[in-house]
Design a protein around this motif. Structure first.
Motif, PDB file in Angstrom:
ATOM      1  N   VAL A   1      14.353  31.534  57.101  1.00 27.06           N
ATOM      2  CA  VAL A   1      15.567  31.136  56.107  1.00 27.06           C
ATOM      3  C   VAL A   1      14.863  31.634  54.599  1.00 27.06           C
ATOM      4  CG1 VAL A   1      16.572  29.110  54.911  1.00 27.06           C
ATOM      5  CG2 VAL A   1      16.343  29.102  57.246  1.00 27.06           C
ATOM      6  N   CYS A   2      13.706  31.334  54.395  1.00 29.04           N
ATOM      7  CA  CYS A   2      13.075  31.707  53.067  1.00 29.04           C
ATOM      8  C   CYS A   2      13.193  33.158  52.926  1.00 29.04           C
ATOM      9  CB  CYS A   2      11.534  31.314  53.174  1.00 29.04           C
ATOM     10  SG  CYS A   2      11.402  29.683  52.989  1.00 29.04           S
ATOM     11  N   ASP A   3      12.906  34.057  53.791  1.00 24.18           N
ATOM     12  CA  ASP A   3      12.791  35.450  53.926  1.00 24.18           C
ATOM     13  C   ASP A   3      14.240  35.947  53.489  1.00 24.18           C
ATOM     14  OD1 ASP A   3       9.951  35.391  54.173  1.00 24.18           O
ATOM     15  OD2 ASP A   3      10.227  36.040  56.178  1.00 24.18           O
TER      16      ASP A   3
ATOM     17  N   TRP B   1      15.192  23.616  48.263  1.00 23.08           N
ATOM     18  CA  TRP B   1      14.261  23.377  49.434  1.00 23.08           C
ATOM     19  C   TRP B   1      13.340  24.470  49.878  1.00 23.08           C
ATOM     20  CZ3 TRP B   1      14.869  25.130  54.635  1.00 23.08           C
ATOM     21  CH2 TRP B   1      14.218  24.432  55.562  1.00 23.08           C
ATOM     22  N   VAL B   2      14.079  25.893  49.930  1.00 24.49           N
ATOM     23  CA  VAL B   2      13.006  26.915  50.510  1.00 24.49           C
ATOM     24  C   VAL B   2      11.839  27.244  49.398  1.00 24.49           C
ATOM     25  CG1 VAL B   2      15.081  27.981  51.733  1.00 24.49           C
ATOM     26  CG2 VAL B   2      14.562  28.568  49.309  1.00 24.49           C
ATOM     27  N   ASN B   3      12.157  26.911  48.288  1.00 19.91           N
ATOM     28  CA  ASN B   3      10.992  26.984  47.388  1.00 19.91           C
ATOM     29  C   ASN B   3      10.191  25.853  47.259  1.00 19.91           C
ATOM     30  OD1 ASN B   3      11.268  29.821  46.046  1.00 19.91           O
ATOM     31  ND2 ASN B   3      13.652  29.035  46.084  1.00 19.91           N
ATOM     32  N   ASP B   4      10.206  24.765  47.869  1.00 23.81           N
ATOM     33  CA  ASP B   4       9.626  23.491  47.812  1.00 23.81           C
ATOM     34  C   ASP B   4       8.467  23.427  48.379  1.00 23.81           C
ATOM     35  OD1 ASP B   4       8.763  21.131  47.306  1.00 23.81           O
ATOM     36  OD2 ASP B   4      10.323  20.013  48.146  1.00 23.81           O
ATOM     37  N   ASP B   5       7.005  23.732  47.790  1.00 26.47           N
ATOM     38  CA  ASP B   5       5.955  23.577  48.517  1.00 26.47           C
ATOM     39  C   ASP B   5       5.346  22.097  48.635  1.00 26.47           C
ATOM     40  OD1 ASP B   5       5.202  23.575  46.027  1.00 26.47           O
ATOM     41  OD2 ASP B   5       3.853  25.674  45.987  1.00 26.47           O
ATOM     42  N   SER B   6       5.855  21.172  48.070  1.00 23.41           N
ATOM     43  CA  SER B   6       5.320  19.941  48.142  1.00 23.41           C
ATOM     44  C   SER B   6       5.107  19.140  49.403  1.00 23.41           C
ATOM     45  CB  SER B   6       6.293  18.858  47.062  1.00 23.41           C
ATOM     46  OG  SER B   6       7.286  18.690  47.567  1.00 23.41           O
ATOM     47  N   GLU B   7       4.411  18.258  49.514  1.00 22.92           N
ATOM     48  CA  GLU B   7       4.017  17.608  50.949  1.00 22.92           C
ATOM     49  C   GLU B   7       5.446  17.062  51.265  1.00 22.92           C
ATOM     50  OE1 GLU B   7       0.859  14.503  52.844  1.00 22.92           O
ATOM     51  OE2 GLU B   7       0.712  14.887  50.935  1.00 22.92           O
ATOM     52  N   GLU B   8       5.707  17.357  52.768  1.00 25.86           N
ATOM     53  CA  GLU B   8       7.029  16.934  53.473  1.00 25.86           C
ATOM     54  C   GLU B   8       8.177  16.852  52.428  1.00 25.86           C
ATOM     55  OE1 GLU B   8       6.186  12.922  54.700  1.00 25.86           O
ATOM     56  OE2 GLU B   8       4.648  13.334  56.231  1.00 25.86           O
TER      57      GLU B   8
ATOM     58  N   SER C   1       8.860  16.418  49.429  1.00 28.81           N
ATOM     59  CA  SER C   1       9.011  15.329  48.552  1.00 28.81           C
ATOM     60  C   SER C   1       9.814  15.625  47.376  1.00 28.81           C
ATOM     61  CB  SER C   1       7.546  14.620  48.038  1.00 28.81           C
ATOM     62  OG  SER C   1       6.740  15.351  47.576  1.00 28.81           O
ATOM     63  N   ASN C   2       9.530  16.428  46.657  1.00 28.25           N
ATOM     64  CA  ASN C   2      10.066  16.946  45.530  1.00 28.25           C
ATOM     65  C   ASN C   2      11.731  17.377  45.687  1.00 28.25           C
ATOM     66  OD1 ASN C   2       7.887  16.840  43.942  1.00 28.25           O
ATOM     67  ND2 ASN C   2       7.474  19.358  44.065  1.00 28.25           N
ATOM     68  N   THR C   3      11.996  18.006  46.769  1.00 29.17           N
ATOM     69  CA  THR C   3      13.263  18.152  47.243  1.00 29.17           C
ATOM     70  C   THR C   3      14.172  16.439  47.423  1.00 29.17           C
ATOM     71  OG1 THR C   3      13.160  20.155  48.177  1.00 29.17           O
ATOM     72  CG2 THR C   3      15.047  19.031  48.805  1.00 29.17           C
ATOM     73  N   THR C   4      13.220  15.661  48.045  1.00 31.11           N
ATOM     74  CA  THR C   4      13.935  14.183  48.246  1.00 31.11           C
ATOM     75  C   THR C   4      14.033  13.739  47.145  1.00 31.11           C
ATOM     76  OG1 THR C   4      12.631  14.308  50.498  1.00 31.11           O
ATOM     77  CG2 THR C   4      13.290  12.207  49.496  1.00 31.11           C
ATOM     78  N   GLN C   5      12.941  13.653  46.096  1.00 31.18           N
ATOM     79  CA  GLN C   5      13.388  13.061  44.908  1.00 31.18           C
ATOM     80  C   GLN C   5      14.582  13.661  44.184  1.00 31.18           C
ATOM     81  OE1 GLN C   5       9.951  13.177  42.346  1.00 31.18           O
ATOM     82  NE2 GLN C   5      10.798  11.609  40.752  1.00 31.18           N
ATOM     83  N   MET C   6      14.523  15.124  44.083  1.00 33.18           N
ATOM     84  CA  MET C   6      15.677  15.794  43.386  1.00 33.18           C
ATOM     85  C   MET C   6      17.024  15.407  43.807  1.00 33.18           C
ATOM     86  SD  MET C   6      18.203  18.428  43.701  1.00 33.18           S
ATOM     87  CE  MET C   6      17.604  19.582  44.872  1.00 33.18           C
ATOM     88  N   VAL C   7      17.191  15.288  45.379  1.00 34.88           N
ATOM     89  CA  VAL C   7      18.672  14.917  45.900  1.00 34.88           C
ATOM     90  C   VAL C   7      18.773  13.356  45.633  1.00 34.88           C
ATOM     91  CG1 VAL C   7      19.716  14.602  48.034  1.00 34.88           C
ATOM     92  CG2 VAL C   7      18.380  16.604  47.577  1.00 34.88           C
ATOM     93  N   ASP C   8      17.792  12.584  45.757  1.00 35.50           N
ATOM     94  CA  ASP C   8      18.115  11.006  45.554  1.00 35.50           C
ATOM     95  C   ASP C   8      18.575  10.964  43.892  1.00 35.50           C
ATOM     96  OD1 ASP C   8      17.164  10.381  47.810  1.00 35.50           O
ATOM     97  OD2 ASP C   8      15.173   9.663  47.068  1.00 35.50           O
ATOM     98  N   MET C   9      18.230  11.583  43.019  1.00 36.11           N
ATOM     99  CA  MET C   9      18.465  11.557  41.652  1.00 36.11           C
ATOM    100  C   MET C   9      19.605  12.206  41.066  1.00 36.11           C
ATOM    101  SD  MET C   9      14.731  11.804  39.390  1.00 36.11           S
ATOM    102  CE  MET C   9      14.710  13.269  39.733  1.00 36.11           C
ATOM    103  N   SER C  10      19.739  13.262  41.916  1.00 34.58           N
ATOM    104  CA  SER C  10      21.360  14.330  41.589  1.00 34.58           C
ATOM    105  C   SER C  10      22.401  13.625  42.292  1.00 34.58           C
ATOM    106  CB  SER C  10      20.844  15.496  42.037  1.00 34.58           C
ATOM    107  OG  SER C  10      20.651  15.526  43.306  1.00 34.58           O
TER     108      SER C  10
END
Length: 239
Positions: free
Chosen positions: A107-109, A173-180, A182-191
């Motif tokens: 997916v990333c590629d 998400w494809v550019n998220d290198d945080s553990e599990e 977590s940055n994507t989860t936080q971004m989705v929750d807030m948005s």
């Protein structure tokens, strides 16, 4: 030779896609040939072209497959009617990303390739990008009827915007290198919280009403002053 049933054709198509994803991941998109994919999938060299005209179409097929799978899994969820609109969107995103997870490297590629050459798949990706529009429109309509969000004359436009939001989440998400992730989860929750709050407030309809008021007010004022007629005459006849 007996004609294949639709079920058999669907199974072959799925096998081709899965085989292509594996080979693209192992060997790279450029170095993998249609012939290699066909032989690895156990079908004839010419047969593969009955399903996919080229490798670009195979990538489109993969994303279409994920979109269809996500929709089916979402609609099969138990007690979906008891979920709030925000919870429904959260569930849809979770299913969507989880379906991509086993092939995240591919997916990333593939996304990076598309972003570098946006014209390569623009025509074919368009239907995939619109895959969730009808589903989201139904979710919004249900929320409006239940009084969860404000009524809006622009539900279809909002559904398309929300559909593009899903694509934005995937790109994040494809550019998220945080553990599990977590940055994507936080971004989705807030948005999601912000987006649903905007829909509840009815600000979309209010903003539209305001624009409509100014347009009509100024239009009538110009017509009453003769300004609009003078402008039309000037544009039409050079007067």
């Amino acid at each position: 030779m007996a004609r294949l049933s639709k079920q058999q054709q669907a199974e072959i198509r799925l096998k081709i896609i899965n085989t292509a994803v594996e080979l693209f991941t192992e060997n790279g998109f450029e170095t993998t040939s249609m012939k290699q994919i066909a032989r690895a999938a156990g079908i004839g060299d010419a047969t593969i072209y009955k399903y996919f005209a080229n490798k670009d179409k195979l990538i489109y097929g993969y994303y279409g497959l994920i979109a269809t799978k996500t929709t089916e899994q979402f609609l099969a969820e138990d007690d979906l009617s008891e979920y709030s609109l925000q919870e429904k969107f959260q569930l849809l995103i979770d299913i969507y990303l989880n379906n991509f997870l086993p092939n995240r490297e591919f997916v990333c590629d593939s996304i990076n390739m598309i972003m570098q050459s946006p014209s390569i798949l623009f025509k074919d990706v368009a239907p995939v990008r619109e895959e969730f529009v009808d589903l989201i429109a139904n979710l919004l309509n249900d929320a409006e009827q239940a009084g969860e969000i404000a009524q809006s004359p622009f539900t279809d436009a909002t559904a398309k915007l929300a559909n593009d939001y899903l694509l934005a989440v995937l790109l994040y998400w494809v550019n998220d290198d945080s553990e599990e992730f977590s940055n994507t989860t936080q971004m989705v929750d807030m948005s999601l919280e912000l987006g649903v709050e905007i829909l509840r407030s009815g600000i979309v309809s209010k903003a539209t009403d305001l624009v409509s008021f100014f347009v009509k007010a100024h239009l009538f004022r110009f017509m009453g002053s003769g300004f609009l007629n003078k402008l039309i005459m000037k544009k039409s006849f050079g007067l």
